[in-house]
Structure formats: C-alpha cells, structure tokens
Design a protein around this motif. Structure first.
Motif, PDB file in Angstrom:
ATOM      1  N   PRO A   1       0.839  -1.212   0.000  1.00 44.96           N
ATOM      2  CA  PRO A   1       0.000   0.000   0.000  1.00 44.96           C
ATOM      3  C   PRO A   1       0.870   1.256   0.000  1.00 44.96           C
ATOM      4  O   PRO A   1       1.955   1.272   0.573  1.00 44.96           O
ATOM      5  N   VAL A   2       0.371   2.313  -0.644  1.00 47.42           N
ATOM      6  CA  VAL A   2       1.194   3.517  -0.783  1.00 47.42           C
ATOM      7  C   VAL A   2       1.457   4.207   0.547  1.00 47.42           C
ATOM      8  O   VAL A   2       2.426   4.971   0.670  1.00 47.42           O
ATOM      9  N   ASP A   3       0.640   3.951   1.569  1.00 45.81           N
ATOM     10  CA  ASP A   3       0.913   4.596   2.849  1.00 45.81           C
ATOM     11  C   ASP A   3       2.168   4.025   3.518  1.00 45.81           C
ATOM     12  O   ASP A   3       2.617   4.541   4.553  1.00 45.81           O
ATOM     13  N   ALA A   4       2.757   2.994   2.913  1.00 45.56           N
ATOM     14  CA  ALA A   4       4.058   2.510   3.395  1.00 45.56           C
ATOM     15  C   ALA A   4       5.118   3.599   3.252  1.00 45.56           C
ATOM     16  O   ALA A   4       6.140   3.581   3.946  1.00 45.56           O
ATOM     17  N   LEU A   5       4.877   4.560   2.364  1.00 48.50           N
ATOM     18  CA  LEU A   5       5.818   5.665   2.173  1.00 48.50           C
ATOM     19  C   LEU A   5       5.922   6.549   3.405  1.00 48.50           C
ATOM     20  O   LEU A   5       6.882   7.312   3.554  1.00 48.50           O
ATOM     21  N   LEU A   6       4.932   6.458   4.294  1.00 47.94           N
ATOM     22  CA  LEU A   6       4.989   7.230   5.532  1.00 47.94           C
ATOM     23  C   LEU A   6       5.899   6.587   6.562  1.00 47.94           C
ATOM     24  O   LEU A   6       6.209   7.196   7.592  1.00 47.94           O
ATOM     25  N   HIS A   7       6.326   5.371   6.286  1.00 43.89           N
ATOM     26  CA  HIS A   7       7.127   4.638   7.268  1.00 43.89           C
ATOM     27  C   HIS A   7       8.367   4.026   6.631  1.00 43.89           C
ATOM     28  O   HIS A   7       8.883   3.023   7.116  1.00 43.89           O
ATOM     29  N   THR A   8       8.836   4.621   5.551  1.00 44.07           N
ATOM     30  CA  THR A   8       9.958   4.019   4.831  1.00 44.07           C
ATOM     31  C   THR A   8      11.237   4.122   5.633  1.00 44.07           C
ATOM     32  O   THR A   8      11.602   5.180   6.122  1.00 44.07           O
ATOM     33  N   LEU A   9      11.898   3.001   5.757  1.00 44.49           N
ATOM     34  CA  LEU A   9      13.212   2.944   6.378  1.00 44.49           C
ATOM     35  C   LEU A   9      14.136   2.209   5.420  1.00 44.49           C
ATOM     36  O   LEU A   9      13.688   1.412   4.598  1.00 44.49           O
TER      37      LEU A   9
END
Length: 545
Positions: free
Chosen positions: A369-377
């Motif tokens: 899901p694109v909201d993974a971009l809010l938690h990218t490490l």
C-alpha cells in the motif's frame, strides 16, 4: 638496576593512569559545561533537556543508530558523538549554535542520515555532537497555488505521499529512495526519474528557511539571493542549519507507465549485448523528455541456453528501468521508433499512478500500500561504498567490452548505473545553481557495492575503486566531475586547518566546477570563522577582508 627498571615501569604506568583520569575528568567537566550552556540558552517554554542524549542515556544508542545508514562507520574505532540533540524547536537549534561556538564543539547536522560517507553522524574530531533534525518533518501542500512547504527532517517518500493525498496529477521531482531526508536531498542537488522533464529538486525550489551562524532565522528575502543560491545545490550544512523549503509542484498524468527489462550477455532476443548497451548510450539522452530509462550493469551467474552457457558462469547483465509520463501504447510507440534494439515486450509494461511508481522504483512488491511511504526505512543493515562520474560521449564498443570483462574479473560485484541527461537538464545554465553538470553531459554514473560482513570491506572497496579506475579513459576529465549527493571521500578530505581552502578546492572543483569559488566567497561572507564545517564542506578564503 632491576629495581630501578621496575620502578620506571611502575612510574610510567602510574603517570599514564593519572593522565587518563585527568583527561576523563576534563572531558566530563567540558561535557557538563556544554549541557549547562544549552539549558541556560533554551526557551523555558520549550526545555531542551528532554531532547539531549549523552552516552550515559539508555536511549543514546538507538537514537544514534536509527538514522545510521552506512554501517561502515559504526565501528568501535570511530569516535561517537558526545551528545545528540534531537531538536524540537527553533530555540534548540539557536542554543546549539551559541553553545557549540562557546565550547568549541563541532556540530554535525543530520536530517535523514543518507550521506554516503556518513559525515552527518561521525567525525575524526572526538569533540563533536549531532544536531538531529528528524523531528522537523511537517508538510503543507497547496494544490491551489501548486506549492508545498516541507521541513528538512521529512523523508521524500512522505512528501510524495502528502502531495498524492491532495492530487493524483501533481508531483515533485523526487529521488528513487523514499527514505532519504528532504534536507540533504534538496540541498545537494537531488535528482530522480522526472529530471529530464522537470530538472532537479533545486530547479523547483521557491523559498527556504535557514538559521545562520549568528542564530538568526532567515528566509529567502532576508538571507539574500547569494545565500539562497548557495544552499540550492551547494550543500546547506556549510552555510547554516536548514529548516524548510518551499517547493513548486509539477504536473503528471493520471497514470504513468514503467518497465523493467532485464537483458544479459547471452540473451537470445537480440544479437549483441555490446551493441544494445552502445545503442542505449546513443539514444537515452535524446528521447522525449517524458521518458527516463536508467541502465544498471552488474554481473550474475549465467543460465543454460541453446548457445551453450553453463549455469554458474559469470555473465554481464543489464537492467533497463524506465518511467514514462504517458500510457503504455504511447511508450511502446516511442520505443519502437527510437530504441527497438531493446526488443521491449508489451507484457513488460505496467501502468500505475505516479505515487505507486515510487514504490515500484524502490523495488517494492506492487501489492504494497502507498501509505508505506509514511514509514519508509532503509532496507537491512548494510555497509556500502558509492562513487560517481559523468559521461560526455558514448563509451565505444571496444571500451564497453573491456569494462564488461573487468566487471566479471572483479573480486566483488559492483553495480554501474547510467542515469540519462538531456531534456530539461540540458536547458539550464551550469551557473544558475551551484550544481554545474548540465549541457554536455549525457549520463551521470554511479558505482555501487554493498556488503554485510565487516571482514569483506577491503575487497568491496578495492573492487569499486578498480572499476572507477578502469573507466578513466571514458569519463569527464580536468576536472573528473563528481556528484555531491554521491559523497565520496576518496576525492579529497578537508582537515579544516591552515590549508582548508587548498584541500577544499581538490574536491570542490569536481563537485561544483566554476561555481566553487563563488560558493567560497559566499561562505566567507556568511560564516567567516568556518563554524559550519565537515570533511567536505565549502572552505573560507585563506584571507579575510
């Protein structure tokens, strides 16, 4: 005589012990004085003590390592910061500058920690601390006037998500690694797969906020055009502490098209791997601005084919990774017209939203899901080395075959990545921003190697440097140009002493060419005592009026 000898040994040991105790005591006293200074200069309504981490704090290691991107520099032999300040308020940064000057502490500024040589979080000078900006991450997007304001601690993936949240057809030229901090990305001239259409990040900056060496909070108007020019591509940490940027949004279609086409030396879909790569060099920088095709060359084990390749044999591989601002039918038409040699198949094309393409380019599962971009490490815990070059003309076929052969012979796998220029990049003057690599360059090259076992470091570093040496006849010369955001201490280190200007010129002309001396003059004006410094910062002039 033996008694005297024993006495000398005991006396020497005791003297060394006293010296070490004295040093430790002085060090502790100095640390306490610095902390007291910070506390006395912070605003009582925003106390600084809650965001100070010393080595005695149980959270110190996790705070340090959360943004420790290159484990090459996470060694016991490399000095760790005396303190980490995870600033929450402007007053914390102002206090840090005042107290660091008063106590002769070196300040290292970290936003995302992606500096390839880690100079935002380590130093050969043991008397240093980290000003960590990761808490400054607010993002405000205005689709009405097509702008966004973003603080330096936000990741580029967060910025992309917040833009897409407001509009499917707006974007900002991002990098291809969504965990990179906005601060370092923009101020170093960060690029991505929209650069042939819209240029670099710095080509789309409208305003900025910075805290200068005197603790003043400045915007574009109050800092003046010279300093604004310098922090847009010249490395902001040489001039002050960047807080935020105001950026111009760009337009993208409802859907973009991407593809990944993998070809090897023994692929049967074309006649010659060498011819294919040579043709790519001829056309990639001349294609329509809407199309960006990256090529990653590496070495893999071969597979059995009817040409007789045996599994396990080392084989050269090329991965063609593309972004097209348009639909798949139009892309296939462009490819058939300009680069039919790739033998691109319709099944290799994928249409998606621009925001989804960011995850695709990050080699992420399409189901993510694109909201993974809010938690990218960053993925995993790796050691790595990067180097860069610029290509002015295609490498001849004989040269390509030589490079392919040498890549196979290297002890470690080194990726050689071609990023095409042309388009908007060729339209901007090399002096418009500190970043000078514009018209006349057809590719930016990156050399990359990663490893996990610390015992493999020497082999990987050697392989990367060898490949860089093998490329010497084919790349830019006098100077051999380099890209600031692909930080490389091999090309020069500044000890920030009496020879600072001369040492800085060694790497400075490679990163900035003719813009280097303008950067030096601006640096001398805004930070004459060279407070904001690191191993590759902009130096001051050796004389000051």
């Amino acid at each position: 005589m033996k008694t005297l000898s024993n006495f000398a040994i005991i006396f020497s040991f005791f003297s060394a012990f006293l010296l070490s105790v004295s040093w430790a005591s002085t060090n502790h006293t100095s640390h306490q004085a610095f902390v007291q200074c910070l506390e006395s200069h912070s605003n009582p309504t925003n106390p600084i003590s809650a965001v100070l981490y010393s080595p005695y704090n149980p959270s110190y290691s996790s705070v340090l390592q959360d943004y420790f991107r290159n484990l090459r520099f996470n060694k016991s032999t490399i000095p760790k910061p005396r303190l980490i300040l995870t600033a929450l308020h402007v007053s914390h940064i102002q206090a840090a500058i005042i107290c660091a000057k008063a106590h002769r502490m070196q300040m290292k500024i970290r936003s995302g920690g992606h500096d390839y040589e880690g100079i935002s979080y380590w130093s050969k000078n043991p008397n240093f601390f980290i000003l960590d900006m990761f808490n400054f991450r607010s993002i405000n997007v205005s689709i009405e006037d097509e702008t966004a304001s973003v603080e330096v601690g936000a990741a580029t993936g967060e910025l992309a998500y917040r833009i897409a949240e407001k509009s499917r057809t707006h974007a900002f030229p991002p990098g291809v690694c969504p965990s990179v901090g906005v601060g370092g990305f923009i101020t170093g001239g960060g690029y991505g797969n929209l650069m042939r259409k819209y240029g670099l990040s710095i080509d789309n900056v409208i305003d900025a906020q910075i805290i200068d060496v005197n603790g003043r909070l400045l915007d574009r108007k109050s800092m003046g055009e010279d300093l604004f020019w310098a922090i847009n591509g010249g490395g902001g940490s040489s001039f002050g502490v960047l807080l935020s940027y105001k950026i111009k949004l760009v337009r993208v279609p409802n859907n973009v098209t991407v593809f990944t086409a993998i070809r090897t030396t023994h692929d049967e879909s074309f006649t010659s791997f060498t011819d294919l790569v040579y043709r790519y060099q001829e056309v990639a920088h001349k294609l329509p601005k809407e199309l960006f095709i990256r090529l990653i060359l590496d070495v893999v084990n071969g597979t059995k084919t009817n040409k007789g390749t045996v599994n396990g044999t080392k084989t050269n591989r090329g991965t063609f990774l593309a972004m097209f601002l348009g639909n798949s039918q139009d892309l296939m038409s462009v490819m058939n017209k300009h680069f039919s040699e790739l033998a691109l198949r319709q099944t290799e094309l994928k249409e998606m939203r621009w925001i989804e393409s960011i995850l695709y380019w990050y080699w992420t599962d399409l189901a993510t899901p694109v909201d993974a971009l809010l938690h990218t490490l960053p993925r995993g815990s790796n050691c790595f080395k990067r180097k860069s070059d610029y290509l002015k003309r295609p490498i001849p076929k004989q040269g390509l075959e030589y490079i392919f052969k040498k890549m196979v012979e290297l002890e470690s796998v080194v990726n050689l990545t071609f990023n095409p220029y042309g388009g908007r990049m060729a339209e901007i003057s090399p002096s418009e921003k500190p970043f000078p690599h514009r018209a006349g360059n057809i590719f930016k090259l990156q050399y990359a190697t990663n490893w996990k076992d610390p015992g493999e470091e020497a082999a990987h570093l050697s392989s990367t440097r060898k490949l860089h040496d093998y490329m010497t006849p084919y790349v830019s010369m006098a100077p051999r140009e380099a890209f600031l955001n692909y930080r490389d201490l091999d090309i020069g280190i500044n000890h920030n002493g009496r020879n600072s200007y001369l040492e800085g010129a060694v790497y400075g002309v490679k990163y900035f060419k003719d813009n280097f001396n303008r950067l030096v003059k601006i640096k001398t004006k805004v930070d004459p005592d060279n407070f904001f410094r690191n191993e590759q910062s902009i130096p001051v002039l050796p004389w000051k009026k």
